[in-house]
Motif scaffolding. Sequence first.
Motif, PDB file in Angstrom:
ATOM      1  N   ALA A 105      20.348 -11.609   0.948  1.00  0.00           N
ATOM      2  CA  ALA A 105      19.313 -10.688   1.422  1.00  0.00           C
ATOM      3  C   ALA A 105      19.694 -10.035   2.739  1.00  0.00           C
ATOM      4  O   ALA A 105      19.219  -8.942   3.060  1.00  0.00           O
ATOM      5  CB  ALA A 105      17.985 -11.443   1.571  1.00  0.00           C
ATOM      6  N   ALA A 106      20.530 -10.686   3.507  1.00  0.00           N
ATOM      7  CA  ALA A 106      21.010 -10.148   4.780  1.00  0.00           C
ATOM      8  C   ALA A 106      22.477 -10.523   4.918  1.00  0.00           C
ATOM      9  O   ALA A 106      22.942 -11.475   4.283  1.00  0.00           O
ATOM     10  CB  ALA A 106      20.193 -10.728   5.941  1.00  0.00           C
ATOM     11  N   PRO A 107      23.230  -9.764   5.729  1.00  0.00           N
ATOM     12  CA  PRO A 107      24.657 -10.058   5.841  1.00  0.00           C
ATOM     13  C   PRO A 107      24.923 -11.513   6.252  1.00  0.00           C
ATOM     14  O   PRO A 107      24.270 -12.061   7.139  1.00  0.00           O
ATOM     15  CB  PRO A 107      25.130  -9.084   6.929  1.00  0.00           C
ATOM     16  CG  PRO A 107      24.173  -7.945   6.845  1.00  0.00           C
ATOM     17  CD  PRO A 107      22.849  -8.571   6.507  1.00  0.00           C
TER      18      PRO A 107
ATOM     19  N   PHE B  64      37.722 -22.197  -0.104  1.00  0.00           N
ATOM     20  CA  PHE B  64      37.974 -21.027   0.728  1.00  0.00           C
ATOM     21  C   PHE B  64      36.777 -20.797   1.643  1.00  0.00           C
ATOM     22  O   PHE B  64      35.664 -21.268   1.372  1.00  0.00           O
ATOM     23  CB  PHE B  64      38.212 -19.777  -0.135  1.00  0.00           C
ATOM     24  CG  PHE B  64      37.040 -19.391  -0.998  1.00  0.00           C
ATOM     25  CD1 PHE B  64      36.117 -18.444  -0.567  1.00  0.00           C
ATOM     26  CD2 PHE B  64      36.845 -19.980  -2.240  1.00  0.00           C
ATOM     27  CE1 PHE B  64      35.029 -18.082  -1.358  1.00  0.00           C
ATOM     28  CE2 PHE B  64      35.768 -19.629  -3.036  1.00  0.00           C
ATOM     29  CZ  PHE B  64      34.853 -18.675  -2.593  1.00  0.00           C
ATOM     30  N   ASP B  65      37.006 -20.094   2.743  1.00  0.00           N
ATOM     31  CA  ASP B  65      35.899 -19.696   3.603  1.00  0.00           C
ATOM     32  C   ASP B  65      36.068 -18.230   3.986  1.00  0.00           C
ATOM     33  O   ASP B  65      37.177 -17.699   4.034  1.00  0.00           O
ATOM     34  CB  ASP B  65      35.780 -20.597   4.846  1.00  0.00           C
ATOM     35  CG  ASP B  65      37.080 -20.789   5.588  1.00  0.00           C
ATOM     36  OD1 ASP B  65      37.785 -21.777   5.286  1.00  0.00           O
ATOM     37  OD2 ASP B  65      37.383 -19.951   6.460  1.00  0.00           O
ATOM     38  N   VAL B  66      34.925 -17.587   4.221  1.00  0.00           N
ATOM     39  CA  VAL B  66      34.891 -16.161   4.535  1.00  0.00           C
ATOM     40  C   VAL B  66      34.201 -15.985   5.882  1.00  0.00           C
ATOM     41  O   VAL B  66      33.086 -16.494   6.082  1.00  0.00           O
ATOM     42  CB  VAL B  66      34.121 -15.367   3.453  1.00  0.00           C
ATOM     43  CG1 VAL B  66      34.127 -13.877   3.789  1.00  0.00           C
ATOM     44  CG2 VAL B  66      34.718 -15.608   2.067  1.00  0.00           C
ATOM     45  N   HIS B  67      34.850 -15.265   6.801  1.00  0.00           N
ATOM     46  CA  HIS B  67      34.300 -15.096   8.148  1.00  0.00           C
ATOM     47  C   HIS B  67      34.119 -13.635   8.526  1.00  0.00           C
ATOM     48  O   HIS B  67      34.078 -13.290   9.704  1.00  0.00           O
ATOM     49  CB  HIS B  67      35.193 -15.810   9.166  1.00  0.00           C
ATOM     50  CG  HIS B  67      35.264 -17.288   8.952  1.00  0.00           C
ATOM     51  ND1 HIS B  67      34.213 -18.139   9.192  1.00  0.00           N
ATOM     52  CD2 HIS B  67      36.273 -18.066   8.455  1.00  0.00           C
ATOM     53  CE1 HIS B  67      34.561 -19.380   8.890  1.00  0.00           C
ATOM     54  NE2 HIS B  67      35.798 -19.358   8.430  1.00  0.00           N
ATOM     55  N   THR B  68      34.015 -12.777   7.529  1.00  0.00           N
ATOM     56  CA  THR B  68      33.654 -11.380   7.767  1.00  0.00           C
ATOM     57  C   THR B  68      32.273 -11.149   7.175  1.00  0.00           C
ATOM     58  O   THR B  68      31.942 -11.714   6.125  1.00  0.00           O
ATOM     59  CB  THR B  68      34.671 -10.431   7.116  1.00  0.00           C
ATOM     60  OG1 THR B  68      34.767 -10.736   5.713  1.00  0.00           O
ATOM     61  CG2 THR B  68      36.035 -10.581   7.760  1.00  0.00           C
ATOM     62  N   PRO B  69      31.431 -10.345   7.814  1.00  0.00           N
ATOM     63  CA  PRO B  69      30.072 -10.129   7.286  1.00  0.00           C
ATOM     64  C   PRO B  69      30.117  -9.599   5.845  1.00  0.00           C
ATOM     65  O   PRO B  69      30.884  -8.694   5.524  1.00  0.00           O
ATOM     66  CB  PRO B  69      29.486  -9.096   8.252  1.00  0.00           C
ATOM     67  CG  PRO B  69      30.257  -9.292   9.527  1.00  0.00           C
ATOM     68  CD  PRO B  69      31.643  -9.643   9.095  1.00  0.00           C
ATOM     69  N   HIS B  70      29.296 -10.178   4.985  1.00  0.00           N
ATOM     70  CA  HIS B  70      29.268  -9.736   3.586  1.00  0.00           C
ATOM     71  C   HIS B  70      27.885  -9.986   3.003  1.00  0.00           C
ATOM     72  O   HIS B  70      27.175 -10.898   3.421  1.00  0.00           O
ATOM     73  CB  HIS B  70      30.339 -10.452   2.753  1.00  0.00           C
ATOM     74  CG  HIS B  70      30.269 -11.953   2.804  1.00  0.00           C
ATOM     75  ND1 HIS B  70      30.675 -12.697   3.898  1.00  0.00           N
ATOM     76  CD2 HIS B  70      29.843 -12.861   1.879  1.00  0.00           C
ATOM     77  CE1 HIS B  70      30.521 -13.991   3.648  1.00  0.00           C
ATOM     78  NE2 HIS B  70      30.007 -14.119   2.433  1.00  0.00           N
TER      79      HIS B  70
ATOM     80  N   SER C 195      25.873 -19.021   6.591  1.00  0.00           N
ATOM     81  CA  SER C 195      24.949 -18.635   7.648  1.00  0.00           C
ATOM     82  C   SER C 195      24.509 -17.209   7.384  1.00  0.00           C
ATOM     83  O   SER C 195      25.327 -16.279   7.417  1.00  0.00           O
ATOM     84  CB  SER C 195      25.640 -18.731   9.016  1.00  0.00           C
ATOM     85  OG  SER C 195      24.817 -18.207  10.036  1.00  0.00           O
ATOM     86  N   GLY C 196      23.216 -17.032   7.068  1.00  0.00           N
ATOM     87  CA  GLY C 196      22.734 -15.695   6.777  1.00  0.00           C
ATOM     88  C   GLY C 196      21.436 -15.722   6.007  1.00  0.00           C
ATOM     89  O   GLY C 196      20.707 -16.719   6.006  1.00  0.00           O
ATOM     90  N   GLY C 197      21.119 -14.629   5.319  1.00  0.00           N
ATOM     91  CA  GLY C 197      19.870 -14.509   4.594  1.00  0.00           C
ATOM     92  C   GLY C 197      19.847 -15.318   3.317  1.00  0.00           C
ATOM     93  O   GLY C 197      20.843 -15.939   2.918  1.00  0.00           O
ATOM     94  N   THR C 198      18.702 -15.324   2.649  1.00  0.00           N
ATOM     95  CA  THR C 198      18.553 -16.058   1.401  1.00  0.00           C
ATOM     96  C   THR C 198      19.486 -15.486   0.331  1.00  0.00           C
ATOM     97  O   THR C 198      19.863 -14.318   0.363  1.00  0.00           O
ATOM     98  CB  THR C 198      17.103 -15.993   0.885  1.00  0.00           C
ATOM     99  OG1 THR C 198      16.739 -14.624   0.717  1.00  0.00           O
ATOM    100  CG2 THR C 198      16.159 -16.660   1.876  1.00  0.00           C
ATOM    101  N   SER C 199      19.850 -16.345  -0.621  1.00  0.00           N
ATOM    102  CA  SER C 199      20.816 -15.934  -1.634  1.00  0.00           C
ATOM    103  C   SER C 199      20.186 -15.878  -3.015  1.00  0.00           C
ATOM    104  O   SER C 199      19.218 -16.580  -3.316  1.00  0.00           O
ATOM    105  CB  SER C 199      22.002 -16.905  -1.662  1.00  0.00           C
ATOM    106  OG  SER C 199      21.570 -18.195  -2.071  1.00  0.00           O
ATOM    107  N   THR C 200      20.763 -15.039  -3.856  1.00  0.00           N
ATOM    108  CA  THR C 200      20.389 -14.937  -5.260  1.00  0.00           C
ATOM    109  C   THR C 200      21.658 -15.028  -6.088  1.00  0.00           C
ATOM    110  O   THR C 200      22.651 -14.353  -5.797  1.00  0.00           O
ATOM    111  CB  THR C 200      19.695 -13.587  -5.558  1.00  0.00           C
ATOM    112  OG1 THR C 200      18.546 -13.449  -4.735  1.00  0.00           O
ATOM    113  CG2 THR C 200      19.273 -13.513  -7.019  1.00  0.00           C
TER     114      THR C 200
END
Length: 282
Positions: free
Chosen positions: A16-18, A65-71, A265-270
């Motif tokens: 829902a949010a980056p 894996f981990d991702v550290h760019t906003p998505h 870390s971020g908004g709710t997920s779907t």
Amino acid sequence: MSWQIRIEHSTGYRYAAPVISSYNEARIIPQTASGQLTLEASVRTEPAAATYRYWDYWGTQVTAFDVHTPHTELVVTGRSVVRTASARPRPDSGPSWQALADEPVTDRFVEFIRPSRFAPDHPELVDAARELAAHHHTPAEFVPAVGEWIRQRLTYRPGTTGVHTSAVDAWQQGEGVCQDFAHLALVLLRAAGLPARYVSGYLHPSADAAVGETVVGQSHAWVEGWLGDWWGFDPTNGVAAGERHVVVARGRDYNDVSPLLGVYSGGTSTSLGVTVAVTRLS
């Protein structure tokens, strides 16, 4: 008869949010083990991320894996080519009920005899398992009998249960999907004292599939019972696991084999859901 099958499996999340950062692990690479050989395997992520692999406690290959760019969306795609083998015949002989109850077996397979998160025991199911076992002379005869018992009581109906539905919930509801059939089989097999484990992977939908034709496949679940060796049985379809079944992971139940897990870390997920495409190559 062996088959060669290509699989493309895609799954992921929309946020829902980056999301600033996420840490993930995927279990979508088929195993190389008895009756199955993985010829090619790759995992791609969007956003792109460096990956590393390890084998978990249950012998499943995990891509971490981990991702550290906003998505705002994470997509994981696994591609593999696997050679499978035809179904193994049900053993004519194997351990007796007494042998299964002996300490060497109960100690060795304690994790596959005890109830688990999605395959908890229930007094009525325990009684049903023991009554069913009493009518079958050997554990080898008991395994397919469990599948028949379940198919008489559980209607296959997608969308009526979720990944966190237990075997007891599905049984009381009277409907579910392959995961529920497998979990209910585990409850009955274990209640009778037969070690049993959950298997997740893919199923080609057609027994007479045309070579080279790509079709919509299925994420699938079945069980393996220990009959002197592990023997795979698909309680949803009432058949032994064979050339159309591709093994990805094994464990006590779904909790050990989830295709995609992570924290972020971020908004709710779907969930983006799961798409599987399969092609019989030979």
